[in-house]
Design a protein around this motif. Structure first.
Motif, mmCIF file in Angstrom:
data_model
loop_
_atom_site.group_PDB
_atom_site.id
_atom_site.type_symbol
_atom_site.label_atom_id
_atom_site.label_comp_id
_atom_site.label_asym_id
_atom_site.label_seq_id
_atom_site.Cartn_x
_atom_site.Cartn_y
_atom_site.Cartn_z
ATOM 1 N N SER A 1 0.869 -1.161 -0.158
ATOM 2 C CA SER A 1 0.092 0.003 -0.004
ATOM 3 C C SER A 1 0.939 1.268 0.124
ATOM 4 O O SER A 1 0.304 2.223 0.138
ATOM 5 C CB SER A 1 -0.869 0.003 0.879
ATOM 6 N N TYR A 2 1.954 1.130 -0.292
ATOM 7 C CA TYR A 2 3.139 2.390 -0.503
ATOM 8 C C TYR A 2 2.692 2.942 -1.967
ATOM 9 O O TYR A 2 2.614 2.261 -2.814
ATOM 10 C CB TYR A 2 4.388 2.000 -0.126
ATOM 11 N N ILE A 3 2.995 4.203 -1.946
ATOM 12 C CA ILE A 3 3.205 4.811 -3.115
ATOM 13 C C ILE A 3 4.846 5.376 -3.406
ATOM 14 O O ILE A 3 5.205 5.891 -2.301
ATOM 15 C CB ILE A 3 2.539 6.291 -3.360
ATOM 16 N N ILE A 4 5.490 4.956 -4.224
ATOM 17 C CA ILE A 4 7.047 5.205 -4.667
ATOM 18 C C ILE A 4 6.821 6.204 -5.605
ATOM 19 O O ILE A 4 6.459 5.836 -6.916
ATOM 20 C CB ILE A 4 7.732 3.997 -4.471
ATOM 21 N N ILE A 5 7.625 7.460 -5.660
ATOM 22 C CA ILE A 5 7.663 8.417 -6.774
ATOM 23 C C ILE A 5 9.180 8.341 -7.008
ATOM 24 O O ILE A 5 9.811 8.935 -6.366
ATOM 25 C CB ILE A 5 6.845 9.649 -6.527
ATOM 26 N N PHE A 6 9.520 8.072 -8.387
ATOM 27 C CA PHE A 6 10.932 8.280 -8.724
ATOM 28 C C PHE A 6 11.125 9.462 -9.466
ATOM 29 O O PHE A 6 10.244 9.700 -10.426
ATOM 30 C CB PHE A 6 11.426 7.048 -9.683
ATOM 31 N N THR A 7 12.166 10.287 -9.333
ATOM 32 C CA THR A 7 12.465 11.549 -10.443
ATOM 33 C C THR A 7 13.691 11.181 -10.834
ATOM 34 O O THR A 7 14.648 10.795 -10.165
ATOM 35 C CB THR A 7 12.289 12.726 -9.592
ATOM 36 N N SER A 8 13.816 11.684 -11.922
ATOM 37 C CA SER A 8 15.225 11.715 -12.682
ATOM 38 C C SER A 8 15.302 13.053 -13.620
ATOM 39 O O SER A 8 14.294 13.380 -14.428
ATOM 40 C CB SER A 8 15.267 10.393 -13.448
ATOM 41 N N ASN A 9 16.417 13.261 -13.918
ATOM 42 C CA ASN A 9 16.746 14.482 -14.925
ATOM 43 C C ASN A 9 16.944 13.666 -16.388
ATOM 44 O O ASN A 9 17.609 14.530 -17.338
ATOM 45 C CB ASN A 9 17.805 15.157 -14.614
ATOM 46 N N MET A 10 16.846 12.566 -16.396
ATOM 47 C CA MET A 10 17.065 11.746 -17.794
ATOM 48 C C MET A 10 16.085 12.316 -18.822
ATOM 49 O O MET A 10 15.033 12.680 -18.521
ATOM 50 C CB MET A 10 16.883 10.250 -17.599
ATOM 51 N N THR A 11 16.548 12.412 -20.066
ATOM 52 C CA THR A 11 15.975 12.578 -21.084
ATOM 53 C C THR A 11 15.126 11.467 -21.661
ATOM 54 O O THR A 11 15.290 10.282 -21.002
ATOM 55 C CB THR A 11 16.622 12.972 -22.430
ATOM 56 N N GLN A 12 14.168 11.535 -22.598
ATOM 57 C CA GLN A 12 13.552 10.275 -22.907
ATOM 58 C C GLN A 12 14.312 9.330 -23.341
ATOM 59 O O GLN A 12 13.957 7.844 -23.133
ATOM 60 C CB GLN A 12 12.027 10.644 -23.664
ATOM 61 N N LEU A 13 15.469 9.638 -24.328
ATOM 62 C CA LEU A 13 16.304 8.751 -24.755
ATOM 63 C C LEU A 13 17.249 7.992 -23.891
ATOM 64 O O LEU A 13 17.385 6.867 -24.117
ATOM 65 C CB LEU A 13 16.964 9.620 -25.826
ATOM 66 N N GLN A 14 17.603 8.947 -22.747
ATOM 67 C CA GLN A 14 18.483 8.258 -21.774
ATOM 68 C C GLN A 14 17.838 7.303 -20.912
ATOM 69 O O GLN A 14 18.204 6.191 -20.598
ATOM 70 C CB GLN A 14 18.988 9.114 -20.912
ATOM 71 N N TYR A 15 16.153 7.391 -20.996
ATOM 72 C CA TYR A 15 15.492 6.590 -20.023
ATOM 73 C C TYR A 15 15.440 5.328 -20.705
ATOM 74 O O TYR A 15 15.427 4.150 -20.145
ATOM 75 C CB TYR A 15 13.878 7.072 -19.772
ATOM 76 N N GLN A 16 15.064 5.359 -21.980
ATOM 77 C CA GLN A 16 15.161 4.108 -22.822
ATOM 78 C C GLN A 16 16.491 3.393 -23.002
ATOM 79 O O GLN A 16 16.295 2.171 -22.805
ATOM 80 C CB GLN A 16 14.516 4.390 -24.259
ATOM 81 N N LYS A 17 17.376 4.156 -22.945
ATOM 82 C CA LYS A 17 18.877 3.437 -22.939
ATOM 83 C C LYS A 17 19.175 2.918 -21.578
ATOM 84 O O LYS A 17 19.718 1.696 -21.638
ATOM 85 C CB LYS A 17 19.731 4.414 -23.362
ATOM 86 N N TYR A 18 19.088 3.480 -20.641
ATOM 87 C CA TYR A 18 19.552 3.120 -19.439
ATOM 88 C C TYR A 18 18.915 2.002 -18.224
ATOM 89 O O TYR A 18 19.220 1.540 -17.640
ATOM 90 C CB TYR A 18 20.270 4.405 -18.561
ATOM 91 N N ILE A 19 17.664 2.510 -18.303
ATOM 92 C CA ILE A 19 16.728 1.779 -17.533
ATOM 93 C C ILE A 19 16.276 0.363 -17.962
ATOM 94 O O ILE A 19 15.823 0.258 -19.061
ATOM 95 C CB ILE A 19 15.150 2.474 -17.049
ATOM 96 N N PRO A 20 16.437 -0.592 -17.306
ATOM 97 C CA PRO A 20 16.403 -2.135 -17.759
ATOM 98 C C PRO A 20 14.692 -2.270 -17.967
ATOM 99 O O PRO A 20 13.828 -1.777 -17.354
ATOM 100 C CB PRO A 20 16.765 -2.907 -16.631
#
Length: 519
Positions: free
Chosen positions: A420-439
């Protein structure tokens, strides 16, 4: 340092703790639960550094459930491997110990607590001693307290985990116990009946103590007992439980705090989402999706289909990502501190240790990790993870499992349930970086993935006006001097070209204070 055997009784136990206040007190059951053979003990002592320990061997000697030769070799191995080590023993078992091991300790290495230093006096203060896997005992007086918890399925009697008693052995299946505790969401185990049984069947005490440690490694269970049995527990298990809590008062506090959390009620959840969205500036498409997803998650969580609601927000600094996390926590849990983890504060090495603690024996292992410490000190069920792009692959794997199961195991083997927790992640990644680095395995676990962009000019002007007017009003109320908004309006509106809201807010402050100081 010379290893000593300290002889104590019920009255002198606290005096012994005071005398050796820099040592960790633990029952021998802790070691035997982890390693009940000599090779396993070698491996344990090699992997985890132990120092400054006092090991209570009372229940081991009383029950004699192991061969004497094995016990002696086991104790010698502990002496050889732990640099600063003492043992302690209840007074009534000393004669039996000396019969079994007449040459283990010299006479000068055996000390009767309270008899060697007449200046020492007993007191009941809380000592600084560390306890391995400290367990709290919850004592209840009211039968309705137990009844209300049992009806929710959160409490079970200890006897339900035992197959049967066979001589001096408690027959049980540890895999079955793990599954039962985790699947049934068990939070409390009542040990009243087994303590009453042990009062008659003393031979069951030591295997029961070992099982307590095993259960505590599975999950952070709350052991509870009838109030009138507390004294008996202190006599039987003097170093197993670190503190006693009044369960009746504790349950009342829990019920009060849980009364404020949202339930699957469309109108109530919708109002909460609206309050969050009204406070957040801009990002209209995200707001609509957030309200819909919050409603959906509330029902999925209620039927056991979704443990955690997870959101990842990417985008440039100062566009409202972190602010959104703060707003959610404040609206849902207004009186609780925000649980915030910033990976920008961690070095690349040991990030997971900083998050969930170091393994036993490592420097700082007793301090726990930042995440564990914060969820234990705040009742808020919102976690804000800032600068997620600075996490390591080990951290990605950790969150992959957490978002899937809602449970994580710390470096001491204790499970923590974040259902029942809410976890909010924030990042300065661009959309391209997100696609590249996040598994990909982690991407699929996020309930919402959004890229925050700069606010429209109209909404930025509204933000500037509201922020300036609020500051002007506060200054007037506090110091009796009013700044004219009209005088600085053009200068304030000139800030609309800036992209970062944090920068805009600071510049608003500069403009307002420049005029305020003129007054």
């Amino acid at each position: 340092m010379k290893t000593m055997l300290y002889i104590y009784n019920t009255e002198k136990r606290k005096l012994l703790q005071k005398k050796l206040r820099d040592f960790t007190f633990v029952s021998i059951a802790y070691f035997l639960e982890k390693s009940d053979t000599l090779p396993e003990l070698d491996e344990l002592l090699e992997e985890e550094g132990f120092d400054y320990f006092v090991i209570d061997i009372s229940n081991l000697i009383k029950d004699g459930v192991y061969y004497k030769v094995f016990i002696e070799r086991y104790l010698w191995k502990l002496c050889d491997s732990i640099e600063n080590l003492h043992f302690c023993l209840r007074e009534e078992y000393l004669q039996l110990f000396l019969e079994w091991f007449p040459y283990f300790f010299e006479d000068e290495e055996i000390e009767m607590v309270g008899r060697t230093d007449s200046s020492e006096k007993e007191n009941t203060q809380v000592f600084d001693n560390k306890i391995i896997l400290p367990m709290t005992l919850y004592a209840y007086r009211k039968s309705e307290t137990i009844k209300s918890i049992c009806e929710t399925g959160k409490m079970i009697p200890f006897a339900s985990l035992i197959e049967y008693y066979e001589g001096i052995i408690l027959r049980y299946d540890m895999d079955y116990i793990k599954k039962w505790i985790n699947d049934k969401k068990v939070e409390y185990i009542d040990i009243s009946s087994v303590i009453k049984t042990i009062k008659v069947r003393n031979d069951l005490l030591f295997p029961f103590e070992v099982l307590l440690y095993r259960i505590s490694l599975v999950k952070k269970i709350k052991f509870c007992i009838e109030k009138n049995l507390i004294q008996l527990v202190e006599e039987l298990l003097p170093f197993t439980f670190s503190e006693e809590i009044d369960m009746d008062d504790y349950i009342e506090e829990v019920e009060k705090s849980e009364g404020s959390k949202f339930i699957p009620d469309i109108e109530k959840i919708g109002n909460i989402a609206d309050a969050i969205n009204q406070t957040l500036k801009g990002h209209d498409d995200f707001k609509k999706d957030f309200k819909q997803n919050l409603l959906k998650y509330s029902f999925l969580n209620n039927i056991g289909e979704r443990k955690i609601f997870s959101i990842i927000l990417c985008g440039e600094s100062g566009v409202g990502k972190t602010e959104f996390g703060k707003i959610v926590s404040e609206k849902l849990y207004p009186k609780e501190p925000l649980i915030k983890i910033n990976f920008g504060n961690y070095s690349n090495e040991g990030v997971l240790n900083s998050l969930i603690g170091s393994p036993l024996g490592y420097v700082g292992s007793e301090e726990g990790g930042e995440l564990i410490n914060k969820i234990e000190t705040s009742k808020a069920k919102v976690i804000l993870i800032d600068e997620f792009e600075k996490a390591t692959p080990a951290v990605y794997n950790f969150f992959y499992e957490l978002l899937e199961d809602g449970i994580f195991t710390d470096r001491h083997g204790i499970q923590h349930n974040l259902d029942s927790y809410i976890i909010i992640f924030t990042s300065n990644m661009t959309q391209l970086q997100y696609q590249k680095y996040i598994p990909d395995s982690l991407k699929s676990r996020f309930d919402m993935i959004y890229y925050f962009v700069d606010l429209p000019e109209k909404e930025k002007l509204e933000f500037i006006q509201n922020t300036a007017q609020t500051l002007i009003t506060k200054l007037e109320n506090q110091f009796g001097k009013r700044v004219s908004y009209e005088v600085i309006q053009l200068e304030l509106e000139g800030l609309v070209g800036n992209r970062n809201l944090r920068d805009i807010k600071r510049k608003i402050e500069n403009i307002v204070f420049h005029e305020f100081f003129k007054e």
